[in-house]
Design a protein around this motif. Structure first.
Motif, PDB file in Angstrom:
ATOM      1  N   GLY A  94       0.795  -1.221   0.000  1.00 51.49           N
ATOM      2  CA  GLY A  94       0.000   0.000   0.000  1.00 51.49           C
ATOM      3  C   GLY A  94       0.825   1.267   0.000  1.00 51.49           C
ATOM      4  N   GLY A  95       1.934   1.292   0.720  1.00 51.83           N
ATOM      5  CA  GLY A  95       2.759   2.489   0.803  1.00 51.83           C
ATOM      6  C   GLY A  95       3.478   2.829  -0.472  1.00 51.83           C
ATOM      7  N   ALA A  96       3.569   1.855  -1.399  1.00 51.76           N
ATOM      8  CA  ALA A  96       4.308   2.095  -2.639  1.00 51.76           C
ATOM      9  C   ALA A  96       3.396   2.453  -3.803  1.00 51.76           C
ATOM     10  CB  ALA A  96       5.135   0.848  -2.993  1.00 51.76           C
ATOM     11  N   LEU A  97       2.096   2.433  -3.589  1.00 54.18           N
ATOM     12  CA  LEU A  97       1.155   2.664  -4.680  1.00 54.18           C
ATOM     13  C   LEU A  97       0.748   4.131  -4.766  1.00 54.18           C
ATOM     14  CD1 LEU A  97      -1.184  -0.437  -4.225  1.00 54.18           C
ATOM     15  CD2 LEU A  97       0.684  -0.161  -5.856  1.00 54.18           C
ATOM     16  N   ARG A  98       0.529   4.598  -5.987  1.00 52.23           N
ATOM     17  CA  ARG A  98       0.076   5.957  -6.229  1.00 52.23           C
ATOM     18  C   ARG A  98      -1.064   5.934  -7.243  1.00 52.23           C
ATOM     19  NH1 ARG A  98       2.552   6.364  -2.381  1.00 52.23           N
ATOM     20  NH2 ARG A  98       4.205   7.822  -1.794  1.00 52.23           N
ATOM     21  N   TRP A  99      -2.038   6.805  -7.023  1.00 48.78           N
ATOM     22  CA  TRP A  99      -3.171   6.936  -7.934  1.00 48.78           C
ATOM     23  C   TRP A  99      -3.227   8.367  -8.454  1.00 48.78           C
ATOM     24  CZ3 TRP A  99      -3.109   3.898  -3.667  1.00 48.78           C
ATOM     25  CH2 TRP A  99      -3.573   2.591  -3.789  1.00 48.78           C
ATOM     26  N   GLU A 100      -3.569   8.520  -9.734  1.00 48.72           N
ATOM     27  CA  GLU A 100      -3.675   9.845 -10.343  1.00 48.72           C
ATOM     28  C   GLU A 100      -5.022   9.992 -11.036  1.00 48.72           C
ATOM     29  OE1 GLU A 100      -1.637  12.447 -10.357  1.00 48.72           O
ATOM     30  OE2 GLU A 100      -0.021  11.505  -9.199  1.00 48.72           O
ATOM     31  N   ASP A 109     -17.488  15.080 -11.662  1.00 46.80           N
ATOM     32  CA  ASP A 109     -17.131  13.663 -11.555  1.00 46.80           C
ATOM     33  C   ASP A 109     -17.140  13.217 -10.101  1.00 46.80           C
ATOM     34  OD1 ASP A 109     -16.587  13.419 -14.397  1.00 46.80           O
ATOM     35  OD2 ASP A 109     -14.797  14.623 -13.996  1.00 46.80           O
ATOM     36  N   LEU A 110     -17.353  11.918  -9.902  1.00 48.06           N
ATOM     37  CA  LEU A 110     -17.445  11.331  -8.569  1.00 48.06           C
ATOM     38  C   LEU A 110     -16.286  10.371  -8.373  1.00 48.06           C
ATOM     39  CD1 LEU A 110     -18.993  10.701  -5.910  1.00 48.06           C
ATOM     40  CD2 LEU A 110     -20.339   9.032  -7.224  1.00 48.06           C
ATOM     41  N   VAL A 111     -15.531  10.559  -7.292  1.00 50.63           N
ATOM     42  CA  VAL A 111     -14.395   9.691  -6.974  1.00 50.63           C
ATOM     43  C   VAL A 111     -14.783   8.808  -5.792  1.00 50.63           C
ATOM     44  CG1 VAL A 111     -11.986   9.587  -6.228  1.00 50.63           C
ATOM     45  CG2 VAL A 111     -12.736  11.386  -7.805  1.00 50.63           C
ATOM     46  N   LEU A 112     -14.704   7.500  -5.998  1.00 46.88           N
ATOM     47  CA  LEU A 112     -15.012   6.531  -4.958  1.00 46.88           C
ATOM     48  C   LEU A 112     -13.728   5.827  -4.532  1.00 46.88           C
ATOM     49  CD1 LEU A 112     -18.210   4.857  -6.479  1.00 46.88           C
ATOM     50  CD2 LEU A 112     -18.061   6.865  -4.998  1.00 46.88           C
ATOM     51  N   ILE A 113     -13.550   5.672  -3.243  1.00 46.64           N
ATOM     52  CA  ILE A 113     -12.376   4.972  -2.713  1.00 46.64           C
ATOM     53  C   ILE A 113     -12.858   3.771  -1.911  1.00 46.64           C
ATOM     54  CG2 ILE A 113     -10.426   5.141  -1.117  1.00 46.64           C
ATOM     55  CD1 ILE A 113     -10.186   8.074  -1.914  1.00 46.64           C
ATOM     56  N   ALA A 114     -12.350   2.594  -2.255  1.00 47.85           N
ATOM     57  CA  ALA A 114     -12.724   1.361  -1.568  1.00 47.85           C
ATOM     58  C   ALA A 114     -11.446   0.645  -1.141  1.00 47.85           C
ATOM     59  CB  ALA A 114     -13.559   0.466  -2.482  1.00 47.85           C
ATOM     60  N   THR A 115     -11.225   0.540   0.161  1.00 47.23           N
ATOM     61  CA  THR A 115     -10.013  -0.110   0.653  1.00 47.23           C
ATOM     62  C   THR A 115     -10.272  -0.834   1.970  1.00 47.23           C
ATOM     63  OG1 THR A 115      -7.777   0.256   1.532  1.00 47.23           O
ATOM     64  CG2 THR A 115      -9.306   2.122   1.634  1.00 47.23           C
ATOM     65  N   PRO A 116      -9.848  -2.091   2.079  1.00 40.56           N
ATOM     66  CA  PRO A 116      -9.981  -2.806   3.351  1.00 40.56           C
ATOM     67  C   PRO A 116      -8.847  -2.484   4.320  1.00 40.56           C
ATOM     68  CG  PRO A 116      -9.102  -4.274   1.690  1.00 40.56           C
ATOM     69  CD  PRO A 116      -9.373  -2.956   0.997  1.00 40.56           C
ATOM     70  N   ASP A 117      -7.905  -1.648   3.891  1.00 42.63           N
ATOM     71  CA  ASP A 117      -6.753  -1.282   4.719  1.00 42.63           C
ATOM     72  C   ASP A 117      -6.937   0.131   5.274  1.00 42.63           C
ATOM     73  OD1 ASP A 117      -4.327  -0.674   5.859  1.00 42.63           O
ATOM     74  OD2 ASP A 117      -3.114  -1.489   4.242  1.00 42.63           O
ATOM     75  N   GLY A 118      -6.856   1.117   4.415  1.00 44.88           N
ATOM     76  CA  GLY A 118      -7.101   2.500   4.816  1.00 44.88           C
ATOM     77  C   GLY A 118      -5.876   3.283   5.206  1.00 44.88           C
ATOM     78  N   SER A 119      -4.695   2.677   5.085  1.00 42.84           N
ATOM     79  CA  SER A 119      -3.476   3.380   5.487  1.00 42.84           C
ATOM     80  C   SER A 119      -2.579   3.728   4.305  1.00 42.84           C
ATOM     81  CB  SER A 119      -2.691   2.530   6.491  1.00 42.84           C
ATOM     82  OG  SER A 119      -2.282   1.300   5.897  1.00 42.84           O
ATOM     83  N   GLU A 120      -3.116   3.654   3.083  1.00 43.55           N
ATOM     84  CA  GLU A 120      -2.298   3.896   1.895  1.00 43.55           C
ATOM     85  C   GLU A 120      -2.054   5.394   1.700  1.00 43.55           C
ATOM     86  OE1 GLU A 120      -5.043   0.348   1.179  1.00 43.55           O
ATOM     87  OE2 GLU A 120      -5.278   2.423   1.862  1.00 43.55           O
ATOM     88  N   PRO A 121      -0.803   5.854   1.758  1.00 38.01           N
ATOM     89  CA  PRO A 121      -0.515   7.284   1.531  1.00 38.01           C
ATOM     90  C   PRO A 121      -0.956   7.751   0.148  1.00 38.01           C
ATOM     91  CG  PRO A 121       1.388   6.169   2.508  1.00 38.01           C
ATOM     92  CD  PRO A 121       0.422   5.103   2.124  1.00 38.01           C
ATOM     93  N   GLY A 122      -0.889   6.859  -0.841  1.00 40.50           N
ATOM     94  CA  GLY A 122      -1.282   7.234  -2.194  1.00 40.50           C
ATOM     95  C   GLY A 122      -2.751   7.603  -2.288  1.00 40.50           C
TER      96      GLY A 122
END
Length: 375
Positions: A94-100, A109-122
């Motif tokens: 998770g710490g190495a991933l980035r989203w643009e 536009d609508l941005v949805l975030i779905a994560t079972p972790d929640g600690s990703e800096p990206g």
């Protein structure tokens, strides 16, 4: 090798289930109800959207976000483009991933975030980027995580992920049965408010009820001969699953089954949609993986021989478009190459219900394969 005796020994299955996968599959209906309650408490039913978003962009790590994006895109159909934002990075952590965001993304536009972790800096950076662009942001993640703080700090909408007390503090497997419904259900309720999908509270209740009925049919206490999930697991014990799907809902269910087999059971599988699957996999079924590729006596003693992997077709069917079906041609192709075929078809119901049933049965099958193989 799969331990067949384990499938019909509920106590042994419970001992082998160190990751609580069976419990998660059995409680999928309860997870939907809890997630729907969280959506209500977050205020989703009271939202008054100005209109449909131009596009829905979904971000999150790995198979969890991929599955949610595929299912939402399938259910939304042509009403609005639903796109998963593919991450970049040097590692899957998770710490190495980035989203643009794409360059065109903006206030409509609508941005949805779905994560079972929640600690990703990206994902935190993505929230800030969406805030600067004026895009609306909604996130489903475990409560008390950095992403929850980031969304709330930028006036987005945060919905706590429905978790269970027995789940570990470490990140959950993305294909774990409970994860999908915990992430998907609040987003279904949200997109129902925007008019992109039809998922009112009564529809989500029917989904939960259907998942409960599948759990009754596929639970560990039900013997293999009367248990569709155990039967499918036994069928695939020494086979390469070739998953063919027909119908709108069956496609994402088949791809999720492929992902669950890989992540939970460590098993390779192939998936394709009918009728294209007939051309895509015809050579595969006539090659070395076909059962007909073994010309020797079927009844010879194979105890001392290395196990040969042969393909087995799994046909997942929902209502085909226009009533036209390629299932007879699929059966004919498989059987013409002496390739065994297993079939799953849900009971009648709405799109959400039939989709839920296909996912639930194949989730149970993947879990039984994982436990019986010692994965």
């Amino acid at each position: 090798m799969l331990d067949d005796s384990l499938l019909d020994d509920p106590e042994a299955l419970a001992r082998a289930d160190r990751r609580e996968l069976l419990r998660g599959a059995a409680e999928a209906g309860a997870r939907v109800r809890t997630a729907a309650r969280h959506a209500t408490e977050a205020g989703i039913p009271e939202l008054k959207p100005d209109g449909r978003p131009r596009a829905v962009l979904i971000a999150g790590p790995g198979l969890a976000a991929t599955g949610v994006a595929e299912l939402l895109a399938t259910l939304a159909g042509a009403s609005c483009p639903v796109t998963r934002l593919t991450p970049t990075g040097v590692a899957p952590a998770g710490g190495a991933l980035r989203w643009e965001l794409p360059g065109w993304a903006g206030p409509v536009d609508l941005v949805l975030i779905a994560t079972p972790d929640g600690s990703e800096p990206g994902l935190e950076l993505l929230v800030e980027q969406a805030y600067r662009r004026g895009s609306s942001v909604v996130a489903v993640a475990p409560t008390g995580t950095p992403i929850a703080e980031a969304v709330e700090g930028t006036h987005g909408l945060f919905v706590p992920m429905a978790t269970a007390p027995y789940e570990p503090n470490s990140p959950l497997a993305a294909s774990a049965p409970g994860v999908l419904w915990a992430l998907l259900t609040p987003l279904l309720a949200l997109l129902d408010r925007t008019g992109l999908v039809s998922a009112p509270p009564e529809a989500l209740q029917k989904v939960a009820d259907r998942l409960d009925r599948v759990a009754e049919r596929c639970g560990p206490a039900i013997a293999t001969y009367g248990n569709p999930a155990k039967t499918l697991a036994a069928d695939l014990a020494e086979a390469l699953p070739v998953i063919w799907t027909e119908g709108t809902s069956a496609g994402p269910a088949g791809r999720r089954f492929t992902a669950a087999l890989a992540e939970l059971a460590g098993r390779p599988a192939l998936a394709a949609e009918l009728p294209e699957a007939l051309a895509a996999h015809s050579v595969l079924l006539s090659g070395a993986l076909a059962a007909a590729a073994d010309p020797d006596d079927f009844f010879r003693d194979r105890v001392e021989e290395q196990q040969v992997l042969h393909a087995r077709v799994v046909l997942l069917r929902d209502r085909p478009a226009g009533g036209l079906t390629a299932a007879p041609a699929a059966r004919e192709l498989a059987l013409s190459h002496d390739t065994a075929i297993s079939e799953l078809e849900p009971e009648e119901g709405g799109d959400l219900e039939t989709l839920a049933e296909l996912i639930a049965v194949t989730d149970f099958a993947a879990v039984y394969l994982a436990l019986a193989a010692g994965a």
